[in-house]
Design a protein around this motif. Structure first.
Motif, PDB file in Angstrom:
ATOM      1  N   ASP A 120       0.952  -1.308   0.131  1.00 17.16           N
ATOM      2  CA  ASP A 120      -0.242   0.076   0.013  1.00 17.16           C
ATOM      3  C   ASP A 120       0.832   1.238  -0.099  1.00 17.16           C
ATOM      4  OD1 ASP A 120      -2.393  -1.432  -0.114  1.00 17.16           O
ATOM      5  OD2 ASP A 120      -2.896  -1.261   2.121  1.00 17.16           O
ATOM      6  N   ALA A 121       1.870   1.034   0.584  1.00 13.50           N
ATOM      7  CA  ALA A 121       2.950   2.468   0.954  1.00 13.50           C
ATOM      8  C   ALA A 121       3.539   2.677  -0.644  1.00 13.50           C
ATOM      9  CB  ALA A 121       4.001   2.068   1.883  1.00 13.50           C
ATOM     10  N   ILE A 122       3.984   1.520  -1.188  1.00 13.75           N
ATOM     11  CA  ILE A 122       4.464   1.613  -2.649  1.00 13.75           C
ATOM     12  C   ILE A 122       3.388   2.074  -3.614  1.00 13.75           C
ATOM     13  CG2 ILE A 122       5.408   0.449  -4.381  1.00 13.75           C
ATOM     14  CD1 ILE A 122       7.226  -1.137  -2.446  1.00 13.75           C
ATOM     15  N   ASP A 123       2.141   1.707  -3.402  1.00  6.00           N
ATOM     16  CA  ASP A 123       1.089   1.981  -4.333  1.00  6.00           C
ATOM     17  C   ASP A 123       1.014   3.691  -4.201  1.00  6.00           C
ATOM     18  OD1 ASP A 123       0.473  -0.372  -5.404  1.00  6.00           O
ATOM     19  OD2 ASP A 123      -1.253  -0.722  -4.098  1.00  6.00           O
ATOM     20  N   ALA A 124       0.918   4.177  -2.857  1.00  2.00           N
ATOM     21  CA  ALA A 124       0.979   5.873  -2.559  1.00  2.00           C
ATOM     22  C   ALA A 124       1.829   6.427  -3.219  1.00  2.00           C
ATOM     23  CB  ALA A 124       0.796   5.861  -1.019  1.00  2.00           C
ATOM     24  N   VAL A 125       3.219   5.773  -3.331  1.00  2.00           N
ATOM     25  CA  VAL A 125       4.311   6.488  -3.987  1.00  2.00           C
ATOM     26  C   VAL A 125       3.979   6.740  -5.587  1.00  2.00           C
ATOM     27  CG1 VAL A 125       6.534   6.140  -4.875  1.00  2.00           C
ATOM     28  CG2 VAL A 125       6.035   5.544  -2.633  1.00  2.00           C
ATOM     29  N   ALA A 126       3.351   5.555  -6.001  1.00  2.00           N
ATOM     30  CA  ALA A 126       2.935   5.669  -7.568  1.00  2.00           C
ATOM     31  C   ALA A 126       1.803   6.709  -7.675  1.00  2.00           C
ATOM     32  CB  ALA A 126       2.537   3.897  -8.006  1.00  2.00           C
ATOM     33  N   GLN A 127       0.924   6.781  -6.767  1.00  2.68           N
ATOM     34  CA  GLN A 127      -0.300   7.852  -6.945  1.00  2.68           C
ATOM     35  C   GLN A 127       0.292   9.282  -6.637  1.00  2.68           C
ATOM     36  OE1 GLN A 127      -2.696   6.088  -3.872  1.00  2.68           O
ATOM     37  NE2 GLN A 127      -3.063   4.076  -5.227  1.00  2.68           N
ATOM     38  N   GLY A 128       1.434   9.355  -6.364  1.00  3.91           N
ATOM     39  CA  GLY A 128       1.791  10.619  -6.004  1.00  3.91           C
ATOM     40  C   GLY A 128       1.631  11.431  -4.775  1.00  3.91           C
ATOM     41  N   ARG A 129       1.347  10.327  -3.776  1.00  5.32           N
ATOM     42  CA  ARG A 129       0.976  10.962  -2.396  1.00  5.32           C
ATOM     43  C   ARG A 129       2.036  11.423  -1.450  1.00  5.32           C
ATOM     44  NH1 ARG A 129      -3.415   6.761  -0.199  1.00  5.32           N
ATOM     45  NH2 ARG A 129      -3.488   8.856   1.532  1.00  5.32           N
ATOM     46  N   PHE A 130       3.364  10.899  -1.676  1.00  6.64           N
ATOM     47  CA  PHE A 130       4.536  11.437  -0.978  1.00  6.64           C
ATOM     48  C   PHE A 130       5.133  12.729  -1.793  1.00  6.64           C
ATOM     49  CE2 PHE A 130       4.508   7.093   0.422  1.00  6.64           C
ATOM     50  CZ  PHE A 130       5.054   7.187   1.509  1.00  6.64           C
ATOM     51  N   LEU A 131       5.297  13.854  -0.742  1.00 11.03           N
ATOM     52  CA  LEU A 131       5.916  14.967  -1.218  1.00 11.03           C
ATOM     53  C   LEU A 131       7.224  14.922  -1.550  1.00 11.03           C
ATOM     54  CD1 LEU A 131       5.106  17.771  -1.841  1.00 11.03           C
ATOM     55  CD2 LEU A 131       5.489  18.557   0.440  1.00 11.03           C
ATOM     56  N   LEU A 132       8.077  14.348  -0.878  1.00  8.57           N
ATOM     57  CA  LEU A 132       9.449  14.504  -1.400  1.00  8.57           C
ATOM     58  C   LEU A 132      10.028  13.016  -1.755  1.00  8.57           C
ATOM     59  CD1 LEU A 132      10.505  16.280   2.197  1.00  8.57           C
ATOM     60  CD2 LEU A 132      10.464  17.181  -0.246  1.00  8.57           C
ATOM     61  N   PRO A 133      11.228  13.041  -2.657  1.00 10.12           N
ATOM     62  CA  PRO A 133      11.459  11.828  -3.090  1.00 10.12           C
ATOM     63  C   PRO A 133      12.392  10.669  -2.222  1.00 10.12           C
ATOM     64  CG  PRO A 133      12.996  13.435  -3.812  1.00 10.12           C
ATOM     65  CD  PRO A 133      11.988  14.146  -3.106  1.00 10.12           C
ATOM     66  N   ALA A 134      13.024  11.290  -1.143  1.00 16.05           N
ATOM     67  CA  ALA A 134      13.736  10.313  -0.416  1.00 16.05           C
ATOM     68  C   ALA A 134      12.910   9.127   0.215  1.00 16.05           C
ATOM     69  CB  ALA A 134      14.438  10.941   0.729  1.00 16.05           C
ATOM     70  N   GLY A 135      11.736   9.425   0.597  1.00 14.01           N
ATOM     71  CA  GLY A 135      11.038   8.394   1.378  1.00 14.01           C
ATOM     72  C   GLY A 135      10.634   7.186   0.298  1.00 14.01           C
ATOM     73  N   PRO A 136      10.012   7.450  -0.899  1.00  6.71           N
ATOM     74  CA  PRO A 136       9.830   6.581  -1.790  1.00  6.71           C
ATOM     75  C   PRO A 136      11.053   5.742  -2.126  1.00  6.71           C
ATOM     76  CG  PRO A 136       8.560   8.712  -2.638  1.00  6.71           C
ATOM     77  CD  PRO A 136       9.354   9.078  -1.335  1.00  6.71           C
ATOM     78  N   LEU A 137      12.232   6.455  -2.364  1.00  5.27           N
ATOM     79  CA  LEU A 137      13.401   5.625  -2.992  1.00  5.27           C
ATOM     80  C   LEU A 137      13.632   4.741  -1.718  1.00  5.27           C
ATOM     81  CD1 LEU A 137      15.906   5.070  -4.485  1.00  5.27           C
ATOM     82  CD2 LEU A 137      16.845   7.014  -3.414  1.00  5.27           C
ATOM     83  N   ALA A 138      13.489   5.235  -0.368  1.00  2.00           N
ATOM     84  CA  ALA A 138      13.730   4.319   0.700  1.00  2.00           C
ATOM     85  C   ALA A 138      12.793   3.139   0.841  1.00  2.00           C
ATOM     86  CB  ALA A 138      13.795   5.122   2.201  1.00  2.00           C
ATOM     87  N   LEU A 139      11.524   3.245   0.450  1.00  2.00           N
ATOM     88  CA  LEU A 139      10.765   2.200   0.529  1.00  2.00           C
ATOM     89  C   LEU A 139      10.899   1.208  -0.509  1.00  2.00           C
ATOM     90  CD1 LEU A 139       7.271   4.254   0.895  1.00  2.00           C
ATOM     91  CD2 LEU A 139       8.313   2.543   2.330  1.00  2.00           C
ATOM     92  N   LEU A 140      11.392   1.470  -1.692  1.00  2.00           N
ATOM     93  CA  LEU A 140      11.739   0.700  -2.869  1.00  2.00           C
ATOM     94  C   LEU A 140      12.791   0.053  -2.454  1.00  2.00           C
ATOM     95  CD1 LEU A 140      10.892   2.914  -6.013  1.00  2.00           C
ATOM     96  CD2 LEU A 140       9.568   1.188  -4.967  1.00  2.00           C
TER      97      LEU A 140
END
Length: 152
Positions: A120-140
């Motif tokens: 679900d967190a990675i889906d939220a990344v794909a939906q543009g729900r994270f403001l800054l890029p470091a969190g999505p990169l860390a999740l992946l």
């Protein structure tokens, strides 16, 4: 691209943490960012203070913003924040968690903690729900299994 772009702000590294509980759920924070048009998701993290290592910064930010301490830490790498600065963002995965009260500053009072499945967190990344890029990169990066020295 040239690397002679100058950023006048002081250079301070930052740390961002993927905190995963025993069930694999990820600690995700949310807050309203009116300047950016609404509520966004982010992972615990922030700027390093004088004398702190990158991991110490991650531990402090995780404790303050999410009320979480962790026994096990894994580095996910470090990356330049911008071309115009030598500051780096250090990414970590934290496990074996203990959850307590958040220690929010006045500018963080509206930070809400919730627990998300990694999917679900990675889906939220794909939906543009994270403001800054470091969190999505860390999740992946945290979703990938730890690898040995030779990538095995």
């Amino acid at each position: 691209m040239s690397d002679d772009i100058r950023d006048q702000r002081p250079v301070r590294d930052a740390s961002v943490v993927v905190a995963r509980d025993a069930d694999g759920l990820v600690a995700v924070l949310s807050a309203d960012f009116p300047r950016h048009g609404g509520e966004y998701l982010f992972l615990p993290g922030g700027r390093r203070e004088a004398g702190e290592t990158a991991e110490e910064c991650g531990r402090r930010e995780l404790r303050e913003e999410a009320g979480i301490t962790a026994e096990t830490w894994r580095s996910l790498g470090s990356y330049a924040m911008t071309l115009g600065s030598t500051a780096r963002v250090h990414l970590f995965e934290a496990r074996r968690l203990t959850v307590g009260p958040q220690e929010l500053t006045p500018t963080e009072e509206d930070f809400k903690l919730s627990w998300w499945s990694m999917g679900d967190a990675i889906d939220a990344v794909a939906q543009g729900r994270f403001l800054l890029p470091a969190g999505p990169l860390a999740l992946l990066l945290a979703e990938r299994p730890a690898r040995g020295v030779n990538g095995s």
